[in-house]
Design a protein around this motif. Structure first.
Motif, short mmCIF file in Angstrom:
data_model
loop_
_atom_site.label_atom_id
_atom_site.label_comp_id
_atom_site.label_asym_id
_atom_site.label_seq_id
_atom_site.Cartn_x
_atom_site.Cartn_y
_atom_site.Cartn_z
N GLU A 53 0.71 -1.65 -0.07
CA GLU A 53 -0.11 0.03 -0.01
C GLU A 53 1.03 1.49 0.54
O GLU A 53 2.08 0.92 0.64
N CYS A 54 0.43 2.69 -0.55
CA CYS A 54 1.14 3.30 -0.72
C CYS A 54 -0.33 4.25 -0.31
O CYS A 54 -0.73 4.32 -0.53
N ASP A 55 0.49 5.64 0.41
CA ASP A 55 -0.46 6.73 1.65
C ASP A 55 0.22 7.27 1.75
O ASP A 55 1.83 7.55 2.71
N VAL A 56 -0.05 8.84 0.88
CA VAL A 56 1.31 9.73 1.41
C VAL A 56 1.01 10.75 3.00
O VAL A 56 1.82 10.64 3.75
N SER A 57 -0.17 10.29 3.72
CA SER A 57 -0.68 10.31 4.96
C SER A 57 0.38 9.86 5.97
O SER A 57 0.31 9.89 7.52
N MET A 58 0.50 8.67 5.48
CA MET A 58 1.19 7.13 6.62
C MET A 58 2.26 7.46 6.62
O MET A 58 3.12 6.57 5.48
N LEU A 59 3.45 7.60 7.59
CA LEU A 59 4.96 7.48 7.46
C LEU A 59 5.05 6.53 7.23
O LEU A 59 4.71 5.16 7.91
N GLY A 60 5.96 5.70 6.37
CA GLY A 60 6.43 4.57 6.45
C GLY A 60 5.98 3.63 5.04
O GLY A 60 6.30 2.87 4.24
N LEU A 61 4.36 4.89 4.71
CA LEU A 61 3.88 4.19 3.26
C LEU A 61 3.54 5.13 2.64
O LEU A 61 3.70 4.69 1.42
N SER A 62 4.19 6.14 2.74
CA SER A 62 4.55 7.41 1.81
C SER A 62 6.35 7.29 1.01
O SER A 62 7.12 6.55 1.93
N HIS A 63 5.86 7.77 -0.03
CA HIS A 63 7.44 7.40 -1.45
C HIS A 63 7.75 8.83 -1.91
O HIS A 63 7.42 8.76 -2.94
N PRO A 64 8.44 9.93 -0.46
CA PRO A 64 8.28 11.16 -1.45
C PRO A 64 9.75 11.42 -2.50
O PRO A 64 10.31 10.24 -1.98
N PRO A 65 9.86 12.64 -3.38
CA PRO A 65 11.29 12.09 -4.15
C PRO A 65 11.99 12.27 -3.33
O PRO A 65 13.31 11.61 -3.53
N HIS A 66 12.15 12.85 -1.84
CA HIS A 66 13.41 13.01 -1.48
C HIS A 66 14.62 11.69 -1.60
O HIS A 66 15.44 11.58 -0.59
N LEU A 67 13.20 10.22 -1.48
CA LEU A 67 14.05 9.64 -0.82
C LEU A 67 15.14 8.65 -2.51
O LEU A 67 15.89 7.61 -1.48
N MET A 68 14.87 9.64 -2.51
CA MET A 68 16.27 8.91 -4.38
C MET A 68 16.93 9.69 -3.71
O MET A 68 18.51 9.20 -4.23
N VAL A 69 17.29 10.68 -3.30
CA VAL A 69 18.96 11.48 -3.18
C VAL A 69 18.93 11.17 -1.05
O VAL A 69 20.35 11.82 -0.75
N ASP A 70 18.54 10.20 -0.47
CA ASP A 70 18.93 10.41 0.78
C ASP A 70 20.43 8.68 1.09
O ASP A 70 20.02 8.53 -0.17
N ALA A 71 20.41 8.84 2.41
CA ALA A 71 21.61 7.72 2.40
C ALA A 71 21.31 6.61 2.20
O ALA A 71 20.28 6.66 3.38
N GLU A 72 21.37 5.57 1.45
CA GLU A 72 21.09 4.49 1.88
C GLU A 72 22.15 3.50 2.97
O GLU A 72 22.98 3.74 3.15
N VAL A 73 21.03 3.21 3.91
CA VAL A 73 21.76 1.86 4.84
C VAL A 73 21.38 0.75 4.09
O VAL A 73 20.32 0.26 3.31
N PRO A 74 22.37 -0.15 4.24
CA PRO A 74 22.15 -1.30 3.60
C PRO A 74 21.40 -2.08 4.01
O PRO A 74 20.90 -2.36 5.25
N ASP A 75 20.39 -3.05 3.20
CA ASP A 75 19.38 -3.52 2.71
C ASP A 75 18.12 -2.90 3.80
O ASP A 75 17.09 -3.63 3.56
N THR A 76 17.88 -1.22 3.85
CA THR A 76 17.06 -1.18 4.38
C THR A 76 16.79 0.12 3.09
O THR A 76 17.24 1.40 2.86
N SER A 77 15.89 0.03 1.67
CA SER A 77 16.26 0.98 0.75
C SER A 77 14.79 1.66 0.58
O SER A 77 14.23 1.15 1.42
N THR A 78 14.93 2.97 0.74
CA THR A 78 14.19 3.95 0.40
C THR A 78 13.52 4.00 -1.42
O THR A 78 14.53 4.40 -1.17
#
Ligand code: NAG
Ligand code: NAG
Ligand code: CA
Length: 444
Positions: free
Chosen positions: A99-124
């Motif tokens: 499920e994708c839902d902008v109003s729920m943290l953890g279920l939203s996928h905003p653009p800035h997640l393309m440039v955050d620091a990736e932690v191994p094994d947890t893709s944002t």
């Protein structure tokens, strides 16, 4: 204090790069001989209580991940998933959905997640809406990275998809803040059908094609490996074409920077204010479109890497990020966000861009005080007999490297022998200098 953009020495390959970016600042404190060329704008060549001499070099900031300093804009505005909430399903299995839902943290996928620091094994990741939203219209999205200034690409742009890689996309650049766009590279599973272009790989480019815009099937065609999720714009393959293997010994190191100077088209090709990723067709896994399960067609991007540097006209070794903007820390008495003019009071000759030649110190083309003699040579060494600090009482010596034997006339002080000021250099360097000067005259 404004934060300095972190720097890296050599540009590493992906997984390590975020870590190394942080280390870069520490590494660059290492021995001077380890510094990359053009990393210092000014070097003290002599200093004592009452006399100082320094040499100006052309300089540029180190490569960094510019994507993290960009303003990111996604078009159309509602193309990011989750408004209203919706299901995004796997291409391979339409019953495996999230499920994708902008109003729920953890279920939203905003653009800035393309440039955050990736932690191994947890893709944002940024996630688009599915084709269910726009069908029968195509599912398209533009993702624009804007720097509000000129930057230059130095290494491969790498886009990492969370979904399968799209069937068609274009990478474009603007040099006028988004008013006009030119393609950098086309990508499709069938270049001829999608763009009417023959497919070509960056690897197969010839040296006369260094700025040729190609369409490649390498990242989306039938032979593209399904497990790999990255799409590249091969910058290094292009600049490598300029490095030319057939230079005589002693001149090898002058490339590719010297040739870069002699190739304004490549510098233009790599310089931009905005970069746009135009997503035209999502992966469908074949020609068949499953209209009952349109939720399985979409785009998702976990990381965008844009290695490059601020374009500072070779007058700055640092670029800082302040109030949402990248700005060069101008040296050589230049000023402006990209050091494109002389400071007030330092305009006795026309402003000039620094030059990569002669390698490896370049020509700083410093701005000169208004009272400097009009016929002053284009020297890069300046010395002071009064104080090691730059100041208005500074006296300028006729210290052009090629004139070093004649030091003394017009020079400040005269207390030190020029042997101490100008350590001996090899004849190769002398040769490089004189040929560099010729090229300069030719280009500017
Ligand atoms: C993307 O940008 C191009 C060029 O400005 C424009 O024609 C197109 O409509 C845009 N696409 C979307 C989906 O906004
Ligand atoms: C092109 O790039 C690839 C990897 O990015 C590298 O393996 C290859 O050697 C490069 N080719 C040339 C001609 O530089
Ligand atoms: Ca991410």
């Amino acid at each position: 204090m404004v934060p300095t953009v972190p720097t890296g020495l050599a540009w590493p390959d992906e997984p390590l790069r975020r870590v190394l970016l942080l280390l870069g600042a520490a590494l660059s404190l290492g021995s001077a001989s380890q510094l990359p060329p053009y990393s210092r704008c000014k070097v003290t060549v002599h200093s004592s209580d009452d006399v100082a001499a320094w040499e100006y070099h052309s300089c540029q900031p180190q490569t960094t991940d510019l994507a993290r300093y960009a303003r990111i804009h996604v078009d159309p505005m509602d193309i990011t998933c989750g408004k209203p909430p919706e299901n995004i399903c796997a291409l391979e299995n339409p019953y495996l959905c999230a499920e994708c839902d902008v109003s729920m943290l953890g279920l939203s996928h905003p653009p800035h997640l393309m440039v955050d620091a990736e932690v191994p094994d947890t893709s944002t990741f940024w996630q688009s809406a599915s084709w269910h939203r726009t069908h029968p219209e195509p599912l398209r999205a533009n993702i624009t990275f804007s720097w509000g200034r000129e930057v230059e690409l130095t290494h491969d742009v790498v886009i990492t998809f969370q979904s399968r890689r799209p069937a068609a996309l274009v990478l474009e650049r603007s040099r006028d803040h988004g008013r006009s766009w030119r393609p950098l590279q086309f990508y499709a599973d069938d270049c001829l059908e999608e763009f009417g272009m023959e497919q070509r790989r960056a690897l197969d480019l010839l040296s006369e094609d260094v700025t040729k815009v190609i369409c490649t099937e390498e990242y989306s065609g039938s032979f593209a490996s399904k497990g790999i999720r990255t799409v590249r714009m091969e910058i290094q393959n292009r600049t490598a074409l300029l490095a030319g293997p057939r230079l005589p010994p002693g001149r090898v190191s002058a490339s590719p920077y010297g040739r870069m100077t002699a190739n304004p088209a490549l510098r233009d090709f790599l310089t931009l204010t905005d970069l746009r990723l135009s997503l035209l067709r999502p992966a469908t896994g074949g020609t068949f479109i499953d209209k009952e399960n349109l939720q399985k067609y979409h785009y998702a991007i976990s990381d965008v890497l844009v290695p490059g540097r601020c374009q500072c006209n070779l007058h700055a070794s640092e670029c800082v990020f302040n109030a949402g903007r990248l700005a060069c820390v101008c040296q050589h008495r230049t000023a402006g966000p990209d050091c494109s003019k002389c400071q007030r009071g330092f305009r006795s000759r026309r402003w000039r861009q620094g030059s990569y030649l002669p390698y490896p110190m370049g020509s700083a083309n410093v701005c000169l005080p208004n009272n400097a003699p009009a016929a002053f040579p284009n020297h890069e060494r300046i010395w002071s007999s009064s104080s090691p600090l730059e100041g208005s009482q500074r006296r300028l010596g006729d210290a052009e490297v090629t004139h070093r034997q004649g030091l003394g006339h017009g020079g400040g002080g005269g207390a030190i022998s020029h042997a101490a000021l100008w350590p001996s250099v090899s004849s190769v360097e002398n040769k490089e200098h004189s040929s560099g000067t010729q090229v300069l005259n030719f280009i500017f």
